[in-house]
Design an enzyme around this catalytic site. Structure first.
Site, PDB file in Angstrom:
ATOM      1  N   GLU A   1      13.227  64.358  98.146  1.00 13.56           N
ATOM      2  CA  GLU A   1      11.996  64.378  97.357  1.00 13.56           C
ATOM      3  C   GLU A   1      12.417  64.586  95.921  1.00 13.56           C
ATOM      4  O   GLU A   1      12.990  65.614  95.568  1.00 13.56           O
ATOM      5  CB  GLU A   1      11.060  65.490  97.848  1.00 13.56           C
ATOM      6  CG  GLU A   1       9.629  65.315  97.355  1.00 13.56           C
ATOM      7  CD  GLU A   1       9.366  66.030  96.049  1.00 13.56           C
ATOM      8  OE1 GLU A   1       9.480  65.374  94.988  1.00 13.56           O
ATOM      9  OE2 GLU A   1       9.061  67.217  96.083  1.00 13.56           O
TER      10      GLU A   1
ATOM     11  N   CYS B   1       6.387  69.432  91.179  1.00 14.35           N
ATOM     12  CA  CYS B   1       6.680  67.999  91.236  1.00 14.35           C
ATOM     13  C   CYS B   1       5.390  67.201  91.333  1.00 14.35           C
ATOM     14  O   CYS B   1       5.353  66.026  90.977  1.00 14.35           O
ATOM     15  CB  CYS B   1       7.618  67.681  92.384  1.00 14.35           C
ATOM     16  SG  CYS B   1       7.099  68.336  93.969  1.00 14.35           S
TER      17      CYS B   1
END
Length: 522
Positions: free
Chosen positions: A287, A321
């Protein structure tokens, strides 16, 4: 408080009992600061010749603890321990593994306030964000235990072959890979270690988890929960140290069968290329961040949009994020939206995140604070800074890493619309229509989360065309943030993820296993 369920969507109106429990836990945590914390390898605490001090971003003079600088020898010892434990762990009946994971979840939940107090001190999160991160890990462990149980351990009987004179039985079985590495980021050290560790363990892999150098304390507390739940020696191992030494040794170790990494695009892609260049490809669940956009049309509820935009852009000082960093608003409603946004931002309470009512604390690392100053200088020279744009150094913020929430307007071709900053900086651009907004939203290489405020027809069009793995529409709780296990799977498209599958989704656990087709003829 029994009727209150804490998630990132419900964190805005907690009961008073939650604050009281956090205050008590904070006092306990502060009384234990400055202790020495070892590695955890093969069921034993291990200390190195070299250590480093972890300091709070709230006050750089406050030492949270002393942690070990692991080198290649310590990493090798952890890998060897995990490899030795792997045969016994993968053969452990899966109901026993599931039961142990649920015990970990119970321990995390029992310790939620004490762990959250450390997370708040270490990362600079406000108390609700810290509590949410810790509770999320309890939910990860339960979610993956339930998923493994629901799928009967991913062991499925298939139809017999239609062979005359014989009985030919078929099965599909998913099996673990071996030693799994977990490398976590500084911003969610507990959750983004705990989630992958739970997935790797329930599927039968053993684990070596490397804590982020800037925020190692939370991962140590996760290690304590795993130990106290009774997991066998070597099944999980905990190391601290620099990315350039300990992290590199882990990623390059020949016993590493698979890895979960959360961090920057450039580091993630380097890991991906390294894993692809070996004798055979190995699984890499990556990720790699986001440059997340929200679109606001002339049909939007602007009050709802402004609230959701503010919460997503400045929660955790923009260091998620999934944080919102770009807004594209139709020209006809741009001035009204800006006015409403500025009103919300001006009311944000910025300061010591340990205090109740503070929404935005410091950034987590000195490097982030330095980057904030560089980007703000660039904005002052090339954009219209509508608010913020400076470090906050007065009073109790003098020794911390505090930055003002910043809103800047610029043309769509400004370079900071494409660069991931990971800071409390929100870029806004006016566009002619929703089609122009969508084109800009999809233009970047990353595709993690995205948001939309508009009519029902516009939302359907947005969901059909946006290039992002996690999408939200007309959401006041957060334009691009707030995923929770069991409610919103979380994973990115394009440069934001390597698998096309999302955390806590129907498809996540199989990433940690490989399929074996079994045919037995009687």
């Amino acid at each position: 408080m029994s009727s209150f369920r804490l998630t990132y969507s419900t964190m805005f109106n907690p009961p008073d009992e939650l604050h009281q429990a956090f205050e008590a836990a904070l006092a306990r945590a502060q009384a234990q600061l400055g202790q020495r914390h070892g590695l955890f390898i093969d069921g034993e605490e291990v200390f190195c010749q070299a250590q480093f001090a972890s300091r709070s971003p709230i006050d750089s003079e406050q030492v949270l603890g002393h942690f070990q600088l692991a080198g290649s020898e310590e990493v090798d010892a952890a890998m060897q321990a995990a490899q030795a434990a792997y045969p016994g762990w993968r053969r452990t009946p899966w109901p026993q593994r599931v039961a142990l994971l649920r015990k970990v979840a119970d321990l995390v939940e029992q310790r939620v306030y004490d762990i959250a107090a450390v997370v708040a001190l270490e990362v600079g999160k406000n108390r609700m964000e810290a509590l949410g991160e810790v509770q999320e890990v309890a939910d990860f462990f339960r979610c993956y235990a339930d998923d493994f149980e629901r799928n009967n351990g991913f062991d499925h009987t298939l139809p017999d072959d239609p062979v005359a004179g014989y009985r030919s039985h078929n099965r599909s079985v998913l099996k673990p890979y071996g030693v799994w590495g977990v490398v976590a980021p500084f911003n969610f050290p507990f959750a983004l270690t705990g989630g992958p560790v739970a997935a790797a363990l329930v599927t039968g892999n053993t684990v070596v988890m490397k804590a982020p150098s800037d925020t190692p304390y939370a991962v140590r507390l996760l290690s304590d929960c795993l130990r106290d739940a009774g997991l066998p020696r070597g099944v999980f191992n905990f190391i601290t140290g620099s990315g350039s030494v300990a992290g590199k040794a882990l990623i390059e170790h020949p016993l590493l069968a698979g890895i979960t990494f959360t961090g920057s695009y450039h580091t993630g892609m380097a890991i991906y290329r390294h894993f692809a260049a070996g004798a055979y490809p190995r699984p890499a669940v990556l990720e790699m961040g986001g440059k997340n956009a929200a679109i606001v049309t002339r049909h939007a509820d602007l009050d709802r949009a402004a609230l959701g935009i503010m919460r997503s852009a400045f929660g955790l000082s923009g260091q998620k994020c999934s944080a919102l960093s770009r807004v594209y608003v139709e020209e006809s409603v741009a001035d009204t939206l800006i006015d409403k946004l500025l009103s919300h931002i001006c009311q944000l309470k910025v300061g010591n995140p340990l205090q109740a009512g503070v929404y935005m604390g410091p950034v987590a690392t000195p490097a982030a604070a330095a980057n904030y100053e560089l980007y703000c200088a660039q904005l002052h020279a090339s954009a219209k800074v509508l608010c913020g744009g400076q470090r906050l150094l007065d009073g109790e913020m003098e020794n911390g890493l505090f930055c003002a929430p910043t809103l800047a307007e610029a043309p769509v071709d400004h370079p900071l619309f494409s660069q991931e900053m990971f800071l409390p900086i929100l870029m806004l651009a006016r566009v002619a229509d929703k089609e122009a907004a969508l084109a800009e939203a999809n233009r970047v290489e990353l595709g993690l989360t995205a948001g939309m405020y508009g009519s029902e027809e516009e939302v359907a069009w947005f969901l059909d065309n946006i290039e992002a793995g996690v999408t939200y529409s007309n959401r006041p709780q957060g334009a691009t943030t707030g995923a929770w296990p069991g409610y919103q799977p979380f994973g990115g498209w394009k440069g934001s993820g390597s698998t096309g599958k999302a955390i806590a989704s129907f498809y996540y656990l199989p990433l940690y296993m490989r399929e074996q087709s079994q045919t037995v003829v009687e």
